[in-house]
Design an enzyme around this catalytic site. Structure first.
Site, mmCIF file in Angstrom:
data_model
loop_
_atom_site.group_PDB
_atom_site.id
_atom_site.type_symbol
_atom_site.label_atom_id
_atom_site.label_comp_id
_atom_site.label_asym_id
_atom_site.label_seq_id
_atom_site.Cartn_x
_atom_site.Cartn_y
_atom_site.Cartn_z
ATOM 1 C CG PHE A 149 -0.465 0.461 2.415
ATOM 2 C CD1 PHE A 149 -0.106 1.907 2.759
ATOM 3 C CD2 PHE A 149 0.397 -0.533 3.258
ATOM 4 C CE1 PHE A 149 0.408 2.247 3.681
ATOM 5 C CE2 PHE A 149 0.915 -0.105 4.671
ATOM 6 C CZ PHE A 149 1.030 1.278 4.833
ATOM 7 C CB SER A 226 4.944 -7.216 5.924
ATOM 8 O OG SER A 226 3.880 -8.278 5.532
ATOM 9 C CB CYS A 281 10.493 -0.185 2.698
ATOM 10 S SG CYS A 281 10.937 0.659 1.115
HETATM 11 P P1 NAD Z 1 1.655 -6.425 3.183
HETATM 12 O O1 NAD Z 1 2.421 -7.524 3.251
HETATM 13 O O2 NAD Z 1 0.475 -6.626 4.079
HETATM 14 O O3 NAD Z 1 1.020 -6.663 1.711
HETATM 15 C C1 NAD Z 1 1.539 -6.482 0.523
HETATM 16 C C2 NAD Z 1 0.787 -7.624 -0.638
HETATM 17 O O4 NAD Z 1 0.811 -8.618 -0.335
HETATM 18 C C3 NAD Z 1 -0.552 -6.635 -0.883
HETATM 19 O O5 NAD Z 1 -0.655 -6.670 -2.276
HETATM 20 C C4 NAD Z 1 -1.435 -7.718 -0.165
HETATM 21 O O6 NAD Z 1 -2.668 -7.652 -0.634
HETATM 22 C C5 NAD Z 1 -0.729 -8.728 -0.356
HETATM 23 N N1 NAD Z 1 -1.056 -9.693 0.953
HETATM 24 C C6 NAD Z 1 -1.212 -9.284 2.151
HETATM 25 N N2 NAD Z 1 -1.377 -10.246 2.866
HETATM 26 C C7 NAD Z 1 -1.295 -11.520 2.471
HETATM 27 C C8 NAD Z 1 -1.198 -12.891 2.735
HETATM 28 N N3 NAD Z 1 -1.300 -13.421 3.913
HETATM 29 N N4 NAD Z 1 -0.969 -13.713 1.539
HETATM 30 C C9 NAD Z 1 -0.570 -13.372 0.352
HETATM 31 N N5 NAD Z 1 -0.748 -12.126 -0.007
HETATM 32 C C10 NAD Z 1 -1.090 -10.902 1.012
HETATM 33 O O7 NAD Z 1 2.306 -5.245 3.166
HETATM 34 P P2 NAD Z 1 1.644 -3.645 3.036
HETATM 35 O O8 NAD Z 1 1.221 -3.402 4.482
HETATM 36 O O9 NAD Z 1 0.895 -3.508 1.948
HETATM 37 O O10 NAD Z 1 2.894 -2.731 2.974
HETATM 38 C C11 NAD Z 1 3.784 -2.334 3.934
HETATM 39 C C12 NAD Z 1 5.124 -3.453 4.128
HETATM 40 O O11 NAD Z 1 5.662 -3.319 2.799
HETATM 41 C C13 NAD Z 1 5.917 -3.069 5.268
HETATM 42 O O12 NAD Z 1 6.640 -4.129 5.716
HETATM 43 C C14 NAD Z 1 7.105 -2.285 4.226
HETATM 44 O O13 NAD Z 1 8.522 -2.314 4.921
HETATM 45 C C15 NAD Z 1 7.022 -3.303 3.196
HETATM 46 N N6 NAD Z 1 7.946 -2.691 1.953
HETATM 47 C C16 NAD Z 1 8.991 -2.875 1.699
HETATM 48 C C17 NAD Z 1 9.735 -2.464 0.386
HETATM 49 C C18 NAD Z 1 10.930 -2.957 0.153
HETATM 50 O O14 NAD Z 1 11.656 -2.335 -0.880
HETATM 51 N N7 NAD Z 1 11.611 -3.656 0.819
HETATM 52 C C19 NAD Z 1 8.870 -1.359 -0.061
HETATM 53 C C20 NAD Z 1 7.645 -1.170 0.203
HETATM 54 C C21 NAD Z 1 7.318 -1.577 1.349
#
Ligand code: NAD
Length: 496
Positions: A149, A226, A281
């Protein structure tokens, strides 16, 4: 109520009637739309259309493909403000910050415009008598991009332009929390001349993600989110034979040495800690102050925090709301846990008076001092406007503390000592390092990625790694018939 549909074969597609999820404006708390959530049958349908489109697109000439990239680059630049407004309305980040993420995404499009050069292979003449060898890189077919997101435009743009320019068809599954930016970009790709089916946007949650991770016609998965989900995505998709890069969470430290310019360091800590309400992130969430500078540094940070205006991102504020009520409450839980654990709460963001709707998901900038390793505000990724200061006695103690964290996304050192900075660059176990630069996000022509629990897989995003990730190499050995080389030879081929 608007229903946000999928984008399949160049047009909106509502999918099978079924589950939907709410989309909120975080600055008002109001539900502004509902987004349709794909089931496995819709994923199947979309991947089938993408597979058909991938064949012609993968064989299209390099100039035909890059022409689309150049046209998209122009459209993205001219629609940047519109896209930023859409991001702010669903994510909550302030408009200038939303415009910044569009700009960083645009730079990846510009990088991908150079794909004819990036795909150049090698050629060796006469590796054996009358035998030549050349190498090429070819597209994979259908690839999936699953994004978080917090950067609804930039993170998809880390992957989509590179994958498309390399000749793949892309199925993008954006975050269901702020799905509209992906739809704006899908329309711009179509206007740029991308053939129908080459880019698909599928909205959804775990059900859609699981269907993509296990689909036999999806060749590669680029995931950002995440760490627990990244690990799950990596394990599931690799088990199903796919190439995977899964970028996970972070806990980024900024080490401040006693000789640092403390005003520069305080500016950097506040900018990198509270920009986008800490939902980056690459946000700095822990400042490691090498004594004796901690008292002075904390005072300078707190003073700057007093000048920040929290509120609706459309009103020229410095910091917007958190993305959802649940996430705000989770971050509030960490603030309470920090107080309970005995950290000093220097600035309490719970007392903020936001310039915005009282129903928005507010939490002001929060500062803890005398945080110790092991407290949950230090061990966990909070992903909110909560900055912790840890006090250490030496560079070595600070380095050990940073290297002990399970994450390794970004870090920074603040110092005027070139030797110390160089030591840090060599010794720190983190993928992206800043020297007097707090958010060292690499330019598009370098690759973005962390170490340890911040990335599962071998190749990072965009830059040379991105091109390698979205292509596979082939080496062709050629000999044109020559009577002097006739005859059977069962020996292993060697040069002659
Ligand atoms: P999230 O892990 O909740 O969701 C990411 C994606 O995975 C979304 O499209 C979501 O629909 C999907 N998803 C969520 N739960 C799932 C599950 N159980 N099974 C399969 N798919 C699932 O992350 P978020 O809250 O949208 O984003 C924030 C996180 O992203 C933070 O931890 C941040 O550090 C990380 N992030 C990392 C980077 C990087 O470059 N390392 C960049 C941006 C964000």
């Amino acid at each position: 109520m608007t229903l946000i549909s999928h984008w399949i074969h160049g047009r909106e597609h509502s999918g099978a009637p079924g589950r939907t999820a709410p989309v909120h404006d975080p600055a008002t708390g109001r539900e502004t739309a509902r987004v349709t959530l794909a089931d496995a049958a819709t994923v199947d349908h979309a991947v089938a259309r993408a597979s058909e489109a991938a064949v012609a697109w993968g064989r299209a000439s390099l100039s035909a493909r890059t022409r689309v990239l150049f046209a998209f680059r122009h459209l993205l630049a001219t629609h940047a403000d519109e896209l930023a407004a859409v991001i702010t309305a669903e994510h909550g980040k302030v408009l200038s910050d939303a415009a910044g993420e569009v700009q960083r995404g645009l730079e990846v499009v510009e990088f991908a415009c150079g794909m004819p050069h990036l795909l150049q292979g090698g050629h060796s003449e006469s590796v054996s008598t009358g035998v030549d060898v050349h190498s090429v890189r070819q597209p994979l077919g259908v690839v999936a991009v699953i994004s978080p997101f917090n950067f609804p435009a930039m993170v998809p743009l880390w992957f989509v332009p590179v994958a498309l320019a390399a000749g793949n068809a892309v199925v993008l599954k954006p975050s269901e929390k702020d799905p509209s930016a992906a739809m704006v970009m899908a329309r711009l790709w179509r206007e740029a001349g991308l053939p129908d089916g080459v880019l698909t946007v599928l909205h959804g949650d775990k059900e859609a993600v699981d269907a993509l991770l296990t689909h036999p016609d999806v060749r590669a998965v680029s995931f950002v989110g995440s760490t627990p989900v990244a690990r799950y995505v990596y394990e599931t998709a690799t088990t199903h034979g796919k190439r995977v890069q899964a970028l996970g969470g972070a806990k980024n430290h900024m080490l401040v040495l006693p000789d640092a310019d403390l005003d520069l360091a305080a500016d950097a800590a506040v900018s990198a800690g509270f920009g986008s309400a800490g939902e980056r992130c690459m946000a700095i969430s822990a400042v490691v102050a090498v004594e004796p500078v901690a008292d002075a540094l904390v005072a300078k940070i707190a003073k700057r925090m007093g000048d920040l205006r929290t509120g609706d991102g459309r009103r020229g504020c410095d910091m917007g709301p958190l993305v959802t009520a649940e996430h705000r409450d989770r971050v509030l839980g960490y603030v309470a846990a920090g107080v309970d654990a005995g950290a000093d709460l220097v600035v309490d963001g719970r007392l903020v008076e936001p310039d915005g709707d009282p129903e928005g998901y507010w939490l002001g900038p929060t500062l803890f001092d005398r945080v110790r390793p092991g407290m949950s505000i230090h061990t966990d990724e909070i992903f909110g406007p909560v900055l912790s200061v840890l006090r250490v006695a030496s560079y070595d103690e600070g380095l050990a503390l940073i290297n002990a964290t399970p994450y390794g996304n970004g870090t920074a050192i603040f110092t005027n000592d070139g030797g110390a900075a160089r030591r840090f660059e060599v010794e720190v176990e983190v993928g992206m390092v800043g020297v007097n630069v707090p958010i060292p996000v690499p330019m598009a022509y370098y690759s973005f990625g962390g170490w340890k629990s911040s990335l599962f897989g071998d190749l990072h995003a965009h830059g040379a790694d991105g091109v390698r990730f979205f292509t596979r190499g082939k080496v062709v050995t050629t000999r044109w018939p020559d009577p002097s080389h006739g005859g059977v030879d069962l020996g292993f081929p060697t040069q002659r």
